[in-house]
Design an enzyme around this catalytic site. Sequence first.
Site, mmCIF file in Angstrom:
data_model
loop_
_atom_site.group_PDB
_atom_site.id
_atom_site.type_symbol
_atom_site.label_atom_id
_atom_site.label_comp_id
_atom_site.label_asym_id
_atom_site.label_seq_id
_atom_site.Cartn_x
_atom_site.Cartn_y
_atom_site.Cartn_z
ATOM 1 N N ASP A 51 25.592 -50.376 -33.724
ATOM 2 C CA ASP A 51 26.184 -50.258 -32.379
ATOM 3 C C ASP A 51 25.751 -51.425 -31.491
ATOM 4 O O ASP A 51 26.223 -51.557 -30.361
ATOM 5 C CB ASP A 51 25.883 -48.893 -31.740
ATOM 6 C CG ASP A 51 24.403 -48.647 -31.515
ATOM 7 O OD1 ASP A 51 23.569 -49.490 -31.904
ATOM 8 O OD2 ASP A 51 24.068 -47.578 -30.940
ATOM 9 N N ASP A 90 26.923 -47.078 -38.045
ATOM 10 C CA ASP A 90 26.028 -46.573 -37.000
ATOM 11 C C ASP A 90 26.773 -45.566 -36.129
ATOM 12 O O ASP A 90 27.868 -45.860 -35.626
ATOM 13 C CB ASP A 90 25.584 -47.766 -36.145
ATOM 14 C CG ASP A 90 24.202 -47.594 -35.557
ATOM 15 O OD1 ASP A 90 23.548 -46.570 -35.834
ATOM 16 O OD2 ASP A 90 23.770 -48.509 -34.830
ATOM 17 N N LYS A 119 23.981 -43.955 -39.871
ATOM 18 C CA LYS A 119 22.655 -44.007 -39.244
ATOM 19 C C LYS A 119 22.745 -43.354 -37.878
ATOM 20 O O LYS A 119 23.764 -43.486 -37.194
ATOM 21 C CB LYS A 119 22.184 -45.456 -39.092
ATOM 22 C CG LYS A 119 20.853 -45.591 -38.353
ATOM 23 C CD LYS A 119 20.321 -47.005 -38.343
ATOM 24 C CE LYS A 119 20.867 -47.863 -37.233
ATOM 25 N NZ LYS A 119 20.650 -47.368 -35.876
ATOM 26 N N GLU A 121 20.089 -42.140 -34.313
ATOM 27 C CA GLU A 121 18.794 -42.335 -33.670
ATOM 28 C C GLU A 121 18.134 -41.007 -33.303
ATOM 29 O O GLU A 121 18.812 -40.080 -32.863
ATOM 30 C CB GLU A 121 18.977 -43.174 -32.393
ATOM 31 C CG GLU A 121 19.510 -44.570 -32.672
ATOM 32 C CD GLU A 121 19.663 -45.412 -31.402
ATOM 33 O OE1 GLU A 121 19.268 -44.948 -30.308
ATOM 34 O OE2 GLU A 121 20.178 -46.533 -31.519
ATOM 35 N N GLU A 188 11.923 -49.234 -35.229
ATOM 36 C CA GLU A 188 12.199 -50.351 -34.313
ATOM 37 C C GLU A 188 11.105 -50.470 -33.257
ATOM 38 O O GLU A 188 10.759 -49.497 -32.570
ATOM 39 C CB GLU A 188 13.570 -50.147 -33.639
ATOM 40 C CG GLU A 188 13.903 -51.267 -32.664
ATOM 41 C CD GLU A 188 15.374 -51.351 -32.282
ATOM 42 O OE1 GLU A 188 16.207 -50.623 -32.865
ATOM 43 O OE2 GLU A 188 15.691 -52.166 -31.397
HETATM 44 O O1 KIV Z 1 22.657 -51.263 -34.044
HETATM 45 C C1 KIV Z 1 21.861 -51.983 -34.661
HETATM 46 O O2 KIV Z 1 22.113 -53.164 -34.907
HETATM 47 C C2 KIV Z 1 20.599 -51.391 -35.073
HETATM 48 C C3 KIV Z 1 19.572 -52.299 -35.655
HETATM 49 C C4 KIV Z 1 18.906 -53.075 -34.587
HETATM 50 C C5 KIV Z 1 18.592 -51.561 -36.493
HETATM 51 O O3 KIV Z 1 20.404 -50.237 -34.917
#
Ligand code: KIV
Length: 290
Positions: A51, A90, A119, A121, A188
């Site tokens: 994202d 993401d 992915k 968070e 992170e």
């Molecule tokens: O969105 C993204 O690019 C990320 C990375 C920084 C791990 O989550």
Amino acid sequence: MAEGCVPAALRVPDVVARKGDGVPLVMVTAYDAPSARAVDAAGVDMILVGDTVAMVVLGYDDTLHVTIDDMAHHTAAVARARPRALVIGDMPWMSYHVSREETVRNAAALVRAGASAVKLEGGRKRLDTIHAILDTEIPVMGHIGLTPQSIHAFGGFRVQGKTLDAAREIVDDAAALAEAGCFAIVLECVPDAVARMVTDAVQVPTIGIGAGRHCDGQVLVFHDLLGIEQRVTPKFVRRYASLQADAVDAVRRFADDVRAGRFPSSAETYHAADAVTDALGLHNTARVLA
Ligand code: KIV
């Protein structure tokens, strides 16, 4: 490997099997077909359609402005490059916060766009969400430490896990994510000692960004690594190229050539056959310029 043999595509179990094999995993973000082709040709293991597209491509100041439709659009562009690397989509802010149904529908949208995993968070508070997605057979990568979708709650992009209690919270979050079935965890912006504790505590690969070297892999954002996005350079970014500066230089030379009449040349021009230009009473510019 025999010459001409195309290496097999990487799958989630291949990534999990790499835990502790001594060769760190490599993940790089990509948001479109050319960037996906580039990182895949370079031999990365995983492509994250992050994202961060909001910041490094779309010009926003944070990641909160992209929707599931935006992420599906960019994931599909990456997938059309048919990379060998594992493609991870993401899940953007508010795509997994409203209800279980919306969450699984949104995760499925990224898979239908071409991702093999998603992915999201957050730590222990995301366990129900993670279980719901895993229930639909979609693999999930966790992401803890500095979670940019929490920027307002954190009060900015700040290193996390600096106190003993905060460090313990991160280790407990990681253990819970791994236990829930996440196949890998992004760490992170945490101190390297915390990343080391997490890496030792979980059976799945940890992928660090600003988390030091004691992780099972590393990830960087494509535009940071290549010096395309230069507005902010976090401490953890290593630049391997200066493509923004190269682009400015190249476009400036093009503009100079156009203004000075050096572009296009005869070789860069389509010419009609002599018989046609003669019949039209025109000079053949190819001959004139030659
Ligand atoms: O969105 C993204 O690019 C990320 C990375 C920084 C791990 O989550």
